[in-house]
Design a protein around this motif. Structure first.
Motif, PDB file in Angstrom:
ATOM      1  N   LEU A  82      -3.616   7.578   4.207  1.00 35.40           N
ATOM      2  CA  LEU A  82      -4.025   6.443   3.946  1.00 35.40           C
ATOM      3  C   LEU A  82      -2.311   5.480   4.235  1.00 35.40           C
ATOM      4  O   LEU A  82      -2.045   4.227   5.324  1.00 35.40           O
ATOM      5  CB  LEU A  82      -4.382   5.510   2.862  1.00 35.40           C
ATOM      6  N   ARG A  83      -1.181   6.150   4.099  1.00 39.18           N
ATOM      7  CA  ARG A  83       0.308   5.673   3.464  1.00 39.18           C
ATOM      8  C   ARG A  83       0.858   5.813   5.363  1.00 39.18           C
ATOM      9  O   ARG A  83       1.849   4.381   5.606  1.00 39.18           O
ATOM     10  CB  ARG A  83       1.181   6.667   3.084  1.00 39.18           C
ATOM     11  N   ILE A 104       0.787   3.620  -3.245  1.00 41.77           N
ATOM     12  CA  ILE A 104       0.799   5.489  -3.149  1.00 41.77           C
ATOM     13  C   ILE A 104       1.465   5.953  -4.025  1.00 41.77           C
ATOM     14  O   ILE A 104       1.397   6.676  -3.628  1.00 41.77           O
ATOM     15  CB  ILE A 104       0.085   5.631  -2.185  1.00 41.77           C
ATOM     16  N   TYR A 164      -5.200   9.855   0.471  1.00 39.85           N
ATOM     17  CA  TYR A 164      -3.922   8.526   0.125  1.00 39.85           C
ATOM     18  C   TYR A 164      -3.195   9.165   1.257  1.00 39.85           C
ATOM     19  O   TYR A 164      -2.142   7.760   1.729  1.00 39.85           O
ATOM     20  CB  TYR A 164      -3.210   8.127  -1.196  1.00 39.85           C
ATOM     21  N   TYR A 165      -2.207   9.481   1.209  1.00 42.89           N
ATOM     22  CA  TYR A 165      -1.510  10.648   2.119  1.00 42.89           C
ATOM     23  C   TYR A 165      -1.870  10.086   4.240  1.00 42.89           C
ATOM     24  O   TYR A 165      -0.908   9.604   3.997  1.00 42.89           O
ATOM     25  CB  TYR A 165      -1.076  11.912   1.941  1.00 42.89           C
ATOM     26  N   ASN A 177     -11.278   0.258  -3.934  1.00 45.56           N
ATOM     27  CA  ASN A 177     -10.400   1.326  -4.452  1.00 45.56           C
ATOM     28  C   ASN A 177      -9.780   0.596  -6.075  1.00 45.56           C
ATOM     29  O   ASN A 177      -8.964  -0.372  -6.192  1.00 45.56           O
ATOM     30  CB  ASN A 177      -9.434   1.764  -3.767  1.00 45.56           C
ATOM     31  N   LEU A 213      -2.579   8.952  -6.645  1.00 46.38           N
ATOM     32  CA  LEU A 213      -2.993   8.771  -5.354  1.00 46.38           C
ATOM     33  C   LEU A 213      -2.007   9.885  -4.478  1.00 46.38           C
ATOM     34  O   LEU A 213      -2.012   9.890  -3.198  1.00 46.38           O
ATOM     35  CB  LEU A 213      -2.663   7.513  -5.142  1.00 46.38           C
ATOM     36  N   VAL A 250      -6.390   1.729  -6.504  1.00 45.97           N
ATOM     37  CA  VAL A 250      -5.019   1.269  -5.738  1.00 45.97           C
ATOM     38  C   VAL A 250      -5.050  -0.739  -6.726  1.00 45.97           C
ATOM     39  O   VAL A 250      -3.974  -0.877  -6.785  1.00 45.97           O
ATOM     40  CB  VAL A 250      -5.528   0.989  -4.510  1.00 45.97           C
ATOM     41  N   MET A 310       1.087  -1.276   0.506  1.00 46.06           N
ATOM     42  CA  MET A 310       0.239   0.054  -0.320  1.00 46.06           C
ATOM     43  C   MET A 310       1.224   0.751   0.052  1.00 46.06           C
ATOM     44  O   MET A 310       0.619   2.594  -0.499  1.00 46.06           O
ATOM     45  CB  MET A 310      -0.889   0.029   1.192  1.00 46.06           C
ATOM     46  N   TYR A 324      -8.477  -1.354   1.883  1.00 47.41           N
ATOM     47  CA  TYR A 324      -8.479   0.198   1.067  1.00 47.41           C
ATOM     48  C   TYR A 324      -8.501  -0.573  -0.356  1.00 47.41           C
ATOM     49  O   TYR A 324      -8.902   0.349  -0.651  1.00 47.41           O
ATOM     50  CB  TYR A 324      -7.734   0.644   2.244  1.00 47.41           C
ATOM     51  N   SER A 325      -8.067  -1.506  -0.942  1.00 48.63           N
ATOM     52  CA  SER A 325      -7.214  -1.689  -1.793  1.00 48.63           C
ATOM     53  C   SER A 325      -8.352  -2.455  -2.291  1.00 48.63           C
ATOM     54  O   SER A 325      -9.059  -2.402  -3.556  1.00 48.63           O
ATOM     55  CB  SER A 325      -6.182  -3.031  -1.971  1.00 48.63           C
TER      56      SER A 325
END
Length: 326
Positions: free
Chosen positions: A72-73, A58, A69-70, A303, A64, A306, A54, A299-300
């Protein structure tokens, strides 16, 4: 005797007596040791691959490079870290007979695990605020969620997690312990450590109660307030397509929040009695081992960007392997 002298004596006692802790884990189920090793090793492997994947996806996909996504990373990084703090020791204790851990190592494990759990608690709240701005103020989204604010929110989450953890670890270190102490868990968890202390743990217990209550209530207030406004805004949208799109962008985050906070609240609601220790262990496994694996999957799977980037990475790797073999 002054408080400083008393503290010094406690520290000398803890060091001179070579205090160790024995993590019982799941040792009362000897027939399950091998199946549990295979299960937890599989979960940990998926956790490492999922969260590293992930982070990589990203980073390499320009689509992303957005605030959502920042965050989420960083969530993936935190999940990877606190799973790594707990799972390798859990696997070791399932394989070897010597389940001891030193006083310093036990406090270190508690410190890092606590830091990452508190950080994740507020990262999820920050992500809820991000969804609130995206749905309720879409035209101002890029202005409000500036890179500076995103960095500030993430930095604040890490900082608060560290402060909470340092405070709780300090008061744990002030307790007295002697010789070998049996911890009825697979991880150096606060209640289990306090249970084997020789001194009065009242202050330490009160501090973690206040800290845990504040963290849970404040983060849930942010999350619930954000989603109340999101829900009201979505209901006012004229088109069905717009409502569906808005809900779909929040679905993954809502799933992650429900699983994480549901498990934490369940764990705090279970009384620390001998009859409930098995449930405490199972709940602890869920939020320290299973949830870090679930988040990248949640999340993947929902999406397209992703999944598309992951597919390209796999195809590129397979192409490289074919060229090498040719």
């Amino acid at each position: 005797m002054s408080q400083s002298n008393s503290s010094t004596l406690r520290n000398q006692e803890n060091q001179s007596a070579e205090v160790t802790f024995i993590l019982l884990g799941f040792s009362e189920y000897p027939k399950l040791q091998i199946p549990l090793v295979l299960l937890f090793l599989t979960i940990y492997s998926i956790t490492v691959l999922g969260n590293l994947g992930m982070i990589l996806i990203i980073k390499i996909n320009p689509k992303l490079h957005t605030p959502m996504y920042y965050f989420l990373r960083h969530l993936s990084f935190v999940d990877l870290c606190y799973s790594t703090v707990v799972t390798p020791k859990l696997l070791e204790n399932l394989v070897v007979e010597d389940r001891t851990i030193s006083f310093t190592a036990c406090l270190a494990q508690f410190f890092f695990a606590c830091t990452f759990v508190v950080t994740e608690t507020f990262l999820l709240a920050v992500m809820a605020y991000d969804r609130f701005v995206a749905v309720c103020n879409p035209l101002l989204y890029t202005v409000v969620m500036s890179p500076k604010l995103c960095s500030l929110l993430v930095g604040a989450s890490y900082s608060w997690g560290t402060v909470c953890s340092l405070t709780l670890t300090y008061f744990l270190s002030e307790l007295s312990f002697r010789g070998n102490n049996i911890i009825n868990n697979f991880v150096c968890e606060h209640a289990a450590i306090v249970a084997v202390s020789c001194s009065d743990p009242y202050i330490s217990q009160e501090i973690i109660l206040v800290s845990a209550t504040f963290n849970e209530v404040s983060s849930l207030v942010i999350i619930l307030t954000s989603y109340v406004f999101i829900f009201i805004t979505v209901l006012k949208m004229p088109s069905t397509g717009g409502r569906h799109k808005a809900f779909s962008t929040c679905a993954s985050h809502l799933t992650a929040i429900t699983i994480f906070h549901g498990t934490i609240l369940f764990l705090y609601c279970v009384p620390n009695s001998r009859s409930s220790w098995l449930m405490v262990k199972v709940a602890s496994v869920f939020y320290t081992v299973v949830i870090p694996m679930l988040n990248p999957l949640i999340y993947s799977l929902r999406n397209k960007d992703v999944k598309e980037t992951a597919r390209k990475l796999v195809n590129t790797k397979l192409l490289c392997q074919q060229r090498k073999s040719a």
